[in-house]
Every structure is written in C-alpha cells, then in structure tokens.
Motif scaffolding. Sequence first.
Motif, short mmCIF file in Angstrom:
data_model
loop_
_atom_site.label_atom_id
_atom_site.label_comp_id
_atom_site.label_asym_id
_atom_site.label_seq_id
_atom_site.Cartn_x
_atom_site.Cartn_y
_atom_site.Cartn_z
N LYS A 274 2.96 -3.66 6.15
CA LYS A 274 2.48 -2.70 5.07
C LYS A 274 1.85 -1.74 5.94
CE LYS A 274 0.03 -1.75 1.03
NZ LYS A 274 -0.73 -1.92 -0.12
N ALA A 275 1.01 -2.09 6.80
CA ALA A 275 0.16 -1.17 7.51
C ALA A 275 1.49 -0.18 8.58
CB ALA A 275 -0.67 -1.89 8.43
N LYS A 276 2.33 -0.85 9.19
CA LYS A 276 3.10 -0.56 9.89
C LYS A 276 4.10 0.75 9.56
CE LYS A 276 3.61 -4.28 13.18
NZ LYS A 276 4.50 -5.24 14.01
N MET A 277 4.30 0.60 8.06
CA MET A 277 5.14 1.46 7.14
C MET A 277 4.45 2.20 6.37
SD MET A 277 8.22 1.04 8.30
CE MET A 277 9.14 2.09 7.14
N GLU A 278 3.27 2.72 6.91
CA GLU A 278 2.31 3.61 5.94
C GLU A 278 2.99 4.74 5.56
OE1 GLU A 278 -1.06 3.52 4.10
OE2 GLU A 278 -0.80 2.26 5.88
N ILE A 279 2.92 5.19 4.23
CA ILE A 279 3.46 6.36 3.65
C ILE A 279 2.33 7.52 3.23
CG2 ILE A 279 4.81 7.23 1.49
CD1 ILE A 279 6.23 5.05 3.31
N GLN A 280 2.80 8.69 3.32
CA GLN A 280 1.78 9.65 3.32
C GLN A 280 1.08 9.55 1.92
OE1 GLN A 280 0.94 12.55 4.38
NE2 GLN A 280 2.37 13.23 5.98
N ASN A 339 2.50 5.59 10.91
CA ASN A 339 3.87 4.88 10.79
C ASN A 339 4.56 4.59 11.92
OD1 ASN A 339 6.91 4.95 10.11
ND2 ASN A 339 6.14 4.70 8.16
N VAL A 340 5.08 3.38 12.30
CA VAL A 340 5.56 2.84 13.63
C VAL A 340 6.67 4.09 14.14
CG1 VAL A 340 4.72 0.57 13.52
CG2 VAL A 340 6.88 1.03 12.39
N TYR A 341 7.42 4.33 13.02
CA TYR A 341 8.65 5.26 13.75
C TYR A 341 7.85 6.53 14.11
CZ TYR A 341 11.58 1.73 11.23
OH TYR A 341 12.17 0.64 11.09
N MET A 342 6.72 7.07 13.46
CA MET A 342 6.21 8.43 13.86
C MET A 342 5.56 8.03 15.41
SD MET A 342 6.63 10.72 11.72
CE MET A 342 5.01 11.84 11.54
N LEU A 343 4.84 7.04 15.50
CA LEU A 343 4.12 6.56 16.58
C LEU A 343 5.47 6.52 17.76
CD1 LEU A 343 1.86 3.59 15.37
CD2 LEU A 343 1.27 5.86 16.35
N HIS A 344 6.52 5.76 17.33
CA HIS A 344 7.68 5.70 18.42
C HIS A 344 7.98 7.11 19.00
CE1 HIS A 344 11.34 4.01 20.24
NE2 HIS A 344 11.71 5.15 20.40
N MET A 345 8.16 8.15 18.30
CA MET A 345 8.63 9.40 18.46
C MET A 345 7.30 10.15 19.40
SD MET A 345 11.78 9.00 18.17
CE MET A 345 12.07 10.75 18.90
N MET A 346 6.16 9.84 18.90
CA MET A 346 5.16 10.26 19.58
C MET A 346 5.21 9.95 20.96
SD MET A 346 2.20 11.11 16.73
CE MET A 346 2.08 9.92 15.95
N TYR A 347 5.14 8.45 21.25
CA TYR A 347 5.19 8.07 22.36
C TYR A 347 6.20 8.60 23.33
CZ TYR A 347 4.85 4.36 26.00
OH TYR A 347 4.73 3.78 27.13
N VAL A 370 -3.03 6.46 20.24
CA VAL A 370 -3.94 5.37 20.55
C VAL A 370 -4.80 4.64 19.50
CG1 VAL A 370 -6.03 6.68 21.25
CG2 VAL A 370 -5.46 4.68 22.64
N LYS A 371 -5.27 5.30 18.66
CA LYS A 371 -5.91 4.78 17.37
C LYS A 371 -5.21 3.79 16.57
CE LYS A 371 -9.88 8.39 17.52
NZ LYS A 371 -10.44 9.03 16.66
N PRO A 372 -3.97 4.40 16.09
CA PRO A 372 -3.24 3.43 15.23
C PRO A 372 -2.69 2.46 16.01
CG PRO A 372 -1.98 5.68 15.47
CD PRO A 372 -3.59 5.85 15.92
#
Length: 422
Positions: A274-280, A339-347, A370-372
């Motif tokens: 649930k935390a990994k798939m955070e919705i707006q 959201n992990v998919y956002m984190l992936h593309m930011m990375y 880094v925070k999430p």
Amino acid sequence: MIGEGIEGTERVLSPGKGRGLRALKEFKVGDLVFACPAYTYVLTANERGGFCEFCFTRQEGLSKCGKCKQAYYCNVDCQKGDWPMHKLECSAMCSYGENWNPSETVRLVARIIVKKKMHPERTESERLLALREFESHLEKLDNEKNEMNQTDIAALRHFYSRHLDFPENAALNELFAGVNCNGFTIEDEELSHLGSAVFPDVALMNHSCSPNVIVTYKGTVAEVRAVQDISPGEEIFNSYIDLLYPTEDRNERLIDSYFFTCDCKECTTKSKDKAKMEIQKTLSTPPKQKEIQKMVKYAKNVIEEFRRAKHYKNIFHNDLLEICELSLEKMGSIFEETNVYMLHMMYQAMGVCLYMQDWDGAMRYGEKIVKPYRCTILLFSNVASMYLKLGRLYLGLEKKSLGVKALNKVWFALKSGFQHTF
C-alpha cells in the motif's frame, strides 16, 4: 578449500527450494558471512578508462594497453594478471574497430570457456557450488529467450573464432542459460554498474524478499554480510531482485528471470504494498481501480522503454531525460511522488543528470527520492548509496553542511543495518 567465513555455513537441501546455504554459527548484523572471489568477470565497456580492467580499482592516470588502447590498468602487474583473458579481445578489438560490439554476457561466457580450460579443477570460487552445477532451466525458456541465446552464441562464434575452441551448440546454449540465471552485476558503492561476473558460491543462496544477507563488492570479490541476526540452523537468504517494487511486480520479475514465485513473509503479507503504491491525495475524485491498473501498465512499459533506450548507441542523454520527465508528468496525475514507479523514474533521471554533469538537476531528484527510500527500501545499502550520491553532490556544489550531514547518514545507515530512522 576453506575460505574466510565459509566454515560458518554448509550446503543443504532447502524444502521446496532445492539447494541452499545454512548457517552453522551465529552471525550478527554487519558480520561477514563469507567472501567469494569471482570465478571470472568482465568490466563493462562504458567504464573503460576509469577503472582497472583487472582489479576494478577506480583511479586517475591508468595505463592503457599498448596494442588495443582500450583496456586500462593500474600497473604492469595488473596488465599481466589480466592478459590470459584480455588476449581474447585485444587482437579482435584491433581488427573489428568500431564493429567490435559483443554483449557483456558474450564477453563473460568467452572468459568462462577459457577459465574452464585453464583450471579444470575446482577453484576458490567453488567451495560450495561448482560452476558445472548451475541450473540453466532450459526447458522453461520461451521462444524469445531461446532466440536471444542463439543470437549470443552466434556473436560468440563471430567475435572469438580465432581464440576459442567452442563446445557443441547444446553445451553453449546451456552455458548461456546458466549464466543468465546465475550471473551477477558488480556495482560500486553508489550501486552503479561496473561489470558482470560469476560467483558460484554466492549463487548457491536462495532468494527472499526479506533477505538476511546482502552481497556487496570489493573490487572483484563478493562479500556476503548479514543484515539481520542469523542463528545457527537458519537458512541464509539473498535477494535476486530490486526490492523497491510491490509484491506482484517482484514476482513477475522472479518468474521471468528465475522461473519461480516467492513465498516469503513479505510476499505473503504484502505489508508494504500500500505504501509503495501511494495514490495522489489531492485529487478531488479518487481514481478508479481500472485507471490505477492502466497507469501501472504504462509505468512498466515506460521503464522497459527507458531500459532499451539506454543501450542504443545513438541515443542522446537529453532524450533519456525527456522520457523520464514526460513519464513523471503523466504518472504524477495519479501517483504520489512516493509511489515506487515515480521513484524509479526519478532515480533514472538523477542518473542521467549525473552523466550530463547537471549537478543541480541531480540534486533536486536525489532530494525527492531519499526520504521515501528510507520508508520503502528494505536494504540499507540502497539508502546509504542515495545519501552518498547526495553527499558528494552537496560537497561539489559547495553546500558543505548539507554534504557532511548526508555523509554522516551514510555511516549511520551502514552501522545500523535495516531501515535506520534518520
């Protein structure tokens, strides 16, 4: 042949998992369980000139091979040490010029063939598992993977015809499949790709999405360290994949690459999904499940598109950054930045900015990530590597206090193991 830490473990048959590794003594967080030198390895072509081809040391002023002028070494000793492997490529690189382009896997397999001929006896890398025991899962390969194997075999025969005595095609097919299932990516302290290798003893460990060890690299040696306390009799588990993603995604990756699904506690409880798939949270109308699924599908497709694009020789890094930015804008209409998919593309965007020497851009993405990461990532090394990148960026941008603070957090992450609270 007994090596460091190896006496504290034993090879076992793990129920439902096949071969595995079990602890014979207690290991505390941070303890070295065992170290394993690479059976053989290859430096990625992108890092040539910055790292020694033989020992993977990063330094300025490396000396290059006088013949091919593409391999670099610390000194004469490293060059001599690498010659039995480098001679496979040296003349060919001169002959083919810009047309010399075997994949990293092809280069690694060529070296395995030579190593097996040079050292038919078991090596220091095979104290618990011999390379010939690698699982290839040939019967489970789909048409696409079989075609990829045949393409690699053709490339091997093409580029190495002057220097190798090739096994039969069936044996080559099994070797490539075994390397694809059991090979490792060597990474530096920032988790950047340095090369590929095989570490047979390390490959013996089974997978868990809640592992009790992590594999890190000191040059071309793999070090297996405890990230949870391990009691005598417990099985030792590594993670085969990036643990950032939700359960369904992780298991898709495991099935695709390793032909099994994981039944560890993390996969059974799905406690972090649930935390990994955070919705707006700011949307006036929450998105329907169908819309979320559609966006997840888009995210997976764009991640694959980016992965392929990185390997195109004629790709511009501005184009890669545009893929990242456009995908972030689209996903951001439904997904939170955590959201992990956002984190992936930011990375990925951070990596592109670093390559382009856009230090401010890299810093902006790093600060968002880094925070999430601290809440989502299971392995402390990922968090530590992010703080290390940020610390270096801050110091380079003359933000000394922020740099020192970030580097202190690297130390705390490495000292505390799992999910340190900063």
